[in-house]
Scaffold this motif. Structure first.
Motif, mmCIF file in Angstrom:
data_model
loop_
_atom_site.group_PDB
_atom_site.id
_atom_site.type_symbol
_atom_site.label_atom_id
_atom_site.label_comp_id
_atom_site.label_asym_id
_atom_site.label_seq_id
_atom_site.Cartn_x
_atom_site.Cartn_y
_atom_site.Cartn_z
ATOM 1 N N ARG A 68 0.835 -1.201 0.000
ATOM 2 C CA ARG A 68 0.000 0.000 0.000
ATOM 3 C C ARG A 68 0.878 1.262 0.000
ATOM 4 O O ARG A 68 0.588 2.224 -0.714
ATOM 5 C CB ARG A 68 -0.914 -0.023 1.224
ATOM 6 C CG ARG A 68 -1.990 1.023 1.196
ATOM 7 C CD ARG A 68 -3.093 0.672 2.164
ATOM 8 N NE ARG A 68 -3.892 -0.432 1.666
ATOM 9 C CZ ARG A 68 -4.886 -0.311 0.785
ATOM 10 N NH1 ARG A 68 -5.166 0.875 0.288
ATOM 11 N NH2 ARG A 68 -5.575 -1.347 0.392
ATOM 12 N N SER A 69 1.978 1.216 0.780
ATOM 13 C CA SER A 69 2.865 2.375 0.810
ATOM 14 C C SER A 69 3.562 2.552 -0.540
ATOM 15 O O SER A 69 3.754 3.683 -1.009
ATOM 16 C CB SER A 69 3.898 2.218 1.924
ATOM 17 O OG SER A 69 4.713 1.105 1.675
ATOM 18 N N MET A 77 2.291 1.762 -3.332
ATOM 19 C CA MET A 77 1.256 2.294 -4.210
ATOM 20 C C MET A 77 1.129 3.806 -4.022
ATOM 21 O O MET A 77 0.939 4.556 -4.995
ATOM 22 C CB MET A 77 -0.064 1.611 -3.896
ATOM 23 C CG MET A 77 -1.106 1.775 -4.967
ATOM 24 S SD MET A 77 -2.608 0.987 -4.479
ATOM 25 C CE MET A 77 -2.230 -0.687 -4.835
ATOM 26 N N ASP A 78 1.263 4.239 -2.775
ATOM 27 C CA ASP A 78 1.213 5.670 -2.501
ATOM 28 C C ASP A 78 2.349 6.393 -3.208
ATOM 29 O O ASP A 78 2.186 7.484 -3.763
ATOM 30 C CB ASP A 78 1.289 5.919 -0.999
ATOM 31 C CG ASP A 78 0.022 5.453 -0.312
ATOM 32 O OD1 ASP A 78 0.087 5.137 0.885
ATOM 33 O OD2 ASP A 78 -1.034 5.403 -0.977
ATOM 34 N N THR A 79 3.533 5.770 -3.178
ATOM 35 C CA THR A 79 4.694 6.355 -3.838
ATOM 36 C C THR A 79 4.452 6.474 -5.326
ATOM 37 O O THR A 79 4.748 7.506 -5.943
ATOM 38 C CB THR A 79 5.932 5.483 -3.590
ATOM 39 O OG1 THR A 79 5.989 5.182 -2.218
ATOM 40 C CG2 THR A 79 7.207 6.182 -4.014
ATOM 41 N N THR A 80 3.893 5.409 -5.903
ATOM 42 C CA THR A 80 3.665 5.428 -7.343
ATOM 43 C C THR A 80 2.592 6.435 -7.708
ATOM 44 O O THR A 80 2.596 6.973 -8.804
ATOM 45 C CB THR A 80 3.237 4.047 -7.848
ATOM 46 O OG1 THR A 80 2.181 3.588 -7.018
ATOM 47 C CG2 THR A 80 4.383 3.088 -7.846
ATOM 48 N N LEU A 81 1.693 6.677 -6.791
ATOM 49 C CA LEU A 81 0.669 7.685 -7.054
ATOM 50 C C LEU A 81 1.312 9.063 -7.203
ATOM 51 O O LEU A 81 0.891 9.872 -8.032
ATOM 52 C CB LEU A 81 -0.332 7.701 -5.899
ATOM 53 C CG LEU A 81 -1.551 8.582 -6.103
ATOM 54 C CD1 LEU A 81 -2.426 7.998 -7.196
ATOM 55 C CD2 LEU A 81 -2.327 8.730 -4.821
ATOM 56 N N LEU A 82 2.383 9.278 -6.416
ATOM 57 C CA LEU A 82 3.101 10.537 -6.523
ATOM 58 C C LEU A 82 3.913 10.598 -7.811
ATOM 59 O O LEU A 82 4.018 11.642 -8.461
ATOM 60 C CB LEU A 82 4.034 10.715 -5.315
ATOM 61 C CG LEU A 82 3.337 10.939 -3.971
ATOM 62 C CD1 LEU A 82 4.351 10.856 -2.856
ATOM 63 C CD2 LEU A 82 2.657 12.305 -3.970
ATOM 64 N N LYS A 99 -6.489 9.604 -9.499
ATOM 65 C CA LYS A 99 -6.986 9.191 -8.182
ATOM 66 C C LYS A 99 -8.112 8.185 -8.311
ATOM 67 O O LYS A 99 -8.315 7.320 -7.466
ATOM 68 C CB LYS A 99 -7.453 10.409 -7.402
ATOM 69 C CG LYS A 99 -6.293 11.213 -6.836
ATOM 70 C CD LYS A 99 -6.789 12.377 -6.040
ATOM 71 C CE LYS A 99 -5.604 13.172 -5.517
ATOM 72 N NZ LYS A 99 -6.054 14.382 -4.811
ATOM 73 N N TYR A 116 -6.690 4.868 -8.654
ATOM 74 C CA TYR A 116 -6.138 4.403 -7.369
ATOM 75 C C TYR A 116 -7.240 3.948 -6.429
ATOM 76 O O TYR A 116 -7.136 2.935 -5.759
ATOM 77 C CB TYR A 116 -5.354 5.552 -6.744
ATOM 78 C CG TYR A 116 -4.783 5.213 -5.392
ATOM 79 C CD1 TYR A 116 -5.329 5.795 -4.254
ATOM 80 C CD2 TYR A 116 -3.717 4.338 -5.262
ATOM 81 C CE1 TYR A 116 -4.809 5.493 -3.005
ATOM 82 C CE2 TYR A 116 -3.199 4.040 -4.032
ATOM 83 C CZ TYR A 116 -3.747 4.619 -2.899
ATOM 84 O OH TYR A 116 -3.248 4.327 -1.679
ATOM 85 N N SER A 117 -8.310 4.711 -6.424
ATOM 86 C CA SER A 117 -9.402 4.361 -5.514
ATOM 87 C C SER A 117 -10.171 3.145 -6.002
ATOM 88 O O SER A 117 -10.868 2.504 -5.230
ATOM 89 C CB SER A 117 -10.344 5.547 -5.355
ATOM 90 O OG SER A 117 -10.883 5.865 -6.616
#
Lengths: 193, 208
Positions: free
Chosen positions: B94-95, B97-102, B108, B111-112
């Protein structure tokens, strides 16, 4: 190789011990009906759990079951008495007469035929037995247990120690004290054996 | 009379009372109790393998085995350990994934979306590429910011000089200066990749 007990042998064993077991329970609990229940429970436990044991092991097992069942009864009674004393104020009285009527049994009025002996000797013996039975009821539980197992059931010190879950020295002590107590009671009543 | 003799004498009297002084009703109840107990008697004969192909009959009941309990406890502990580590692994994903979102241009909404699976879209190579791209973007942004600062400095000095010469509040001259400098800035702020490409083309052309 130990030979396993057959159903017939088990039945013979129970016939042999049932009366003494009943008497032991009566000495311990002072109630005939409860004593019968305890004997039946012990017999059932033996036949259900240890029916496949060798015949030689049955006396030891049965005595152990019997003594444990009596101890369980004491424990239950202790807990029950606590609650009954707490709620005794709420229970209505006056049911004793009905209970006495329910407990009446015609078979109890019948007496076993006894051999025709001198009536005076019979009466003395009956009195002596009554005295001894009362003395047995007065004895402390552990002393009575040790005495009955050692002298009545004719078990060895080791077997008695196993059943009572204590050392052989303790069994000796309990037996000695029980005999002294019984002797002193008989002496007080002027009985000499 | 010693202890043992007295004890045996009392036992005889007790025997007599048990055998002959019992009520008929008590004897009847004892008999029925015995019958009831014997009805429940079911001697269980089981064949137990005693080794070397031999079998023995016996009523050995299955005893509660402590080793079985220990095995069960170990299995439970292992299961708990595996589930805990899996939980941690999910947290790490999950973390990431957060990095890749950046880093990525993932919206979004993507992602959601529950169907979005990181493993399908994000490989190690793409992740490294994304990070490189991000670093490059940051480096170009730094260059631009530095240039802008220099530009502002130069404008302010020029503006001061012009103020001194003309003694007029000519804000338009400052704006002109800015407008003049901007094309220069654009030339200087050509992306490094383009410059590298241009140099590479020039080098290839000269080698031809």
């Amino acid at each position: 190789l130990a030979i396993l007990a057959t159903q017939e042998e088990l039945s013979d064993f129970l016939i042999e011990v049932e009366r003494r077991a009943y008497k032991q329970a009566v000495f311990a609990i002072h109630d005939e009906h409860l004593a019968l229940d305890i004997v039946q429970d012990s017999m059932t436990k033996l036949t259900v759990k240890y029916a496949s044991k060798p015949v030689e092991e049955l006396p030891l097992l049965f005595q152990r079951i019997l003594q444990n069942t009596i101890r369980d009864y004491y424990r239950r009674q202790k807990t029950r008495s606590l609650w009954t004393t707490l709620f005794s104020a709420f229970t209505p009285g006056g049911d004793n007469q009905d209970n006495n009527q329910e407990d009446f049994d015609i078979l109890e009025t019948l007496q076993i035929k006894q051999e025709s002996k001198e009536p005076e000797a019979q009466f003395e013996k009956a009195q002596l037995i009554e005295l001894i039975e009362k003395a047995m009821k007065i004895l402390p539980a552990r002393q009575r247990e040790a005495f009955l197992l050692r002298y009545w059931e004719e078990m060895s010190l080791a077997e008695t120690a196993v059943i009572m879950n204590c050392s052989e020295g303790s069994v000796k002590t309990h037996c000695s004290r029980a005999v002294h107590t019984l002797a002193s009671i008989l002496k007080e009543k002027g009985v000499k054996l | 009379m010693n202890e043992q003799e007295l004890g045996k004498e009392i036992a005889k009297l007790l025997d007599f009372s048990a055998n002959e002084a019992l009520k008929q009703s008590t004897l009847y109840r004892l008999q029925s109790a015995r019958r009831a107990a014997l009805e429940n008697c079911q001697p269980t004969l089981e064949i137990i393998n005693s080794g070397n192909g031999a079998s023995v009959y016996g009523g050995h009941e299955q005893q509660f085995n402590v080793s079985k309990l220990i095995l069960v406890l170990i299995a439970l502990f292992a299961f708990a350990l595996v589930s805990a580590s899996y939980w941690q692994f999910l947290g790490k994903n999950r973390s990431a994934m957060d990095t890749t979102l950046l880093v990525d241009d993932i919206s979004k909404e993507t992602y959601s979306n529950d169907d979005y699976d990181l493993d399908n879209d994000l490989t190690l190579d793409t992740y490294i590429d994304n990070v490189r791209k991000l670093v490059d973007d940051f480096s170009t942004d730094d260059i631009r910011i530095d240039d802008e600062v220099e530009l502002e400095d130069s404008i302010s000095t020029d503006a001061h000089l012009e103020d001194n010469e003309s003694d007029l509040g000519n804000d338009s001259s400052i704006e002109d200066a800015r407008i003049d400098d901007e094309p220069v800035l654009e030339k200087e702020s050509v992306p490094t990749e383009v410059r590298i490409d241009n140099e590479l083309e020039e080098w290839l052309g000269s080698n031809k």
